[in-house]
Every structure is written in C-alpha cells, then in structure tokens.
Design a protein around this motif. Sequence first.
Motif, short mmCIF file in Angstrom:
data_model
loop_
_atom_site.label_atom_id
_atom_site.label_comp_id
_atom_site.label_asym_id
_atom_site.label_seq_id
_atom_site.Cartn_x
_atom_site.Cartn_y
_atom_site.Cartn_z
N GLU A 104 69.20 36.06 41.90
CA GLU A 104 67.86 35.51 42.11
C GLU A 104 67.87 33.98 42.24
O GLU A 104 67.01 33.41 42.89
CB GLU A 104 66.94 35.92 40.96
N LEU A 105 68.82 33.34 41.61
CA LEU A 105 68.96 31.89 41.66
C LEU A 105 70.38 31.56 42.08
O LEU A 105 71.31 31.68 41.28
CB LEU A 105 68.63 31.25 40.30
N LYS A 106 70.56 31.15 43.31
CA LYS A 106 71.89 30.83 43.82
C LYS A 106 72.42 29.58 43.11
O LYS A 106 71.71 28.60 42.95
CB LYS A 106 71.83 30.61 45.33
N GLY A 107 73.67 29.65 42.72
CA GLY A 107 74.29 28.52 42.03
C GLY A 107 73.95 28.44 40.56
O GLY A 107 74.22 27.42 39.92
N ARG A 108 73.39 29.51 40.00
CA ARG A 108 73.02 29.47 38.59
C ARG A 108 74.22 29.25 37.69
O ARG A 108 74.16 28.45 36.74
CB ARG A 108 72.33 30.78 38.20
#
Length: 294
Positions: A104-108
């Motif tokens: 859901e959050l790229k680069g988390r």
Amino acid sequence: MHATKGEKVFQGINYGLLAVVSLICLFPMIHIIALSFSHSAYVAANMVTFWPVKPHILNYKFIFEHTSMVTNMMMSIQRVLVGTAVNIFLVLITAYPLSYDGTELKGRNTLMWILVVPMFLHAGLIPNYILISRLGLMDSLWALILPGAVTIWNIIMMQNFFRSMPRELHEAALIDGAGHLTVLFRILVPLNLAAIATLSLFCAVNHWNAWFDGMIYIRHPQKMPVQTALRSLMKVTAHIVGQERFYTPEELAMLSDRSLTCAKIAFTTLPILVIYPFVQRFFVKGVIIGAVKG
C-alpha cells in the motif's frame, strides 16, 4: 454475588500486600522531603528518617531566592507543553503512513530503515552542536525541542496501535470520500486516545527531566530549564556570595549540600507527581491495548 470467607481472606491479603508495596515505594520520597526540611546537623548525623528534625524552610527559600528560578520553572513548563505537542504531532503523522504495508505504501521498508538506523547510531554531540549553532537556534526554546522532536520508539509503538485497528475503518472512510488526514485525526486519533496519552506522558517526563541539552545549548541563565538551573545550585557555599539576601551564621548552619539537594529533588518532582494521577488511567489502558492486538 456474595464473596465467600476464603475470597474475603484472599482479598484482604492482596490489599495488605499492595499497601505494603505502596508504602515501600513512598518511603524514599517521604525520606527526601523530611531531609529537605531538617536541620543540617541532624542530616549529617543521619538522625532523620520519615519526619523532619528541627524543621525549617530555608532550603526552599534558598532555591526560590535564586534570581531566575521562577523564570526557569516557566521555561520548563513551556518546554514540556510545546515539546510534547510537537513530539505527538510528528509521531502521529509519521506513524499513520508507516502503518500501511509495503504493497500500500511503496518504499515503506526503506523509510523504516531510515528511521530505525539513527535510533542506534547517533551522529554525536559535536555535529549536533554545530548544526544547532549554524541554524541560529542557540539560546532558544527550539534548541531544546527540535533535536529530539522525532521520537523513533514512539513512532514504532504508535504504528502498532494503528495497525491493531480494523482495516475496514480506513477503507470505509476512504470510500466515503474522506482524506488521509480526516481518517487520521477524526477516526484513528479518537480511538487511540489512551495510547496517545501514554506516549504524551513519556514525552512530558523526558522534557521535564532533561538538563544536559540546556547546559549545552543555552547560555543565558534565565532561559535555562529548571533542571539545568538547579544543577548549578549543587554547592551551597559557592552561591552564598552574591545573593541579594544576607544569610546569618545561624541560617548558614542550617544549610547543607545534602538537604539542599533533597529540596531540589522534591521541588522538581512535585509537578510530575501532581499530573501523573490524572493520566494514570490512560497509561494503564494504553498498556493493555498495546499488549493485546485485535
């Protein structure tokens, strides 16, 4: 339901043990307060236990007659209020996006590493001092707040609280047209007030007890937090000269480094002792919520 005789005996034993433990926890503070009001001769002779011997208030007069003590106290109160608000705001807006997973959050995961690594590897005192100096923050309130504004451990705890909330709440709000800020401040924050109150207590205590950064970044005595200012009163004899009030030989005989130190401990601990009972219920509830994820 009526308790049986065995249950009543069991409850009585529990209450008795809790009372004993509570007294054991209170005895050191009572002893410190008794020392702060006692004559120096009896303090030096270790004759003070839990009640002042030949009581007087000269130690507290000595603290309050320090020219900037009231100003220092207000500086600490201002630091606690502003610093805690900044800490919690940054924790909330950082923990919310990190509560999403990597899909859901790229680069988390990269962001988490950027936050976690500095928690274990610090730049050091000299680089921090140079940075604060070149930013023009020396001798200001922000020099005490901004270096520790982002509390990584609190962010990790807060994101776990957010993750424990049902995901359907996020999805339903987003489908109805709510933005992420609305989801955060109108849905998640009200549901996690106990956790926020717990983290606020931690931040407030840390700000109140901090003294080293005030010694490093603050030059003007009246702008120092109270803990840093009280540290300068460690020795009675070093500050008698130059005081506005004249101390008689009898008063000097009543003062001692040990009793003055106890007075400082009582003076700086009292605000936290007054505030803690009102937030204790949130603290207990927050610990329980953090222990059981549903």
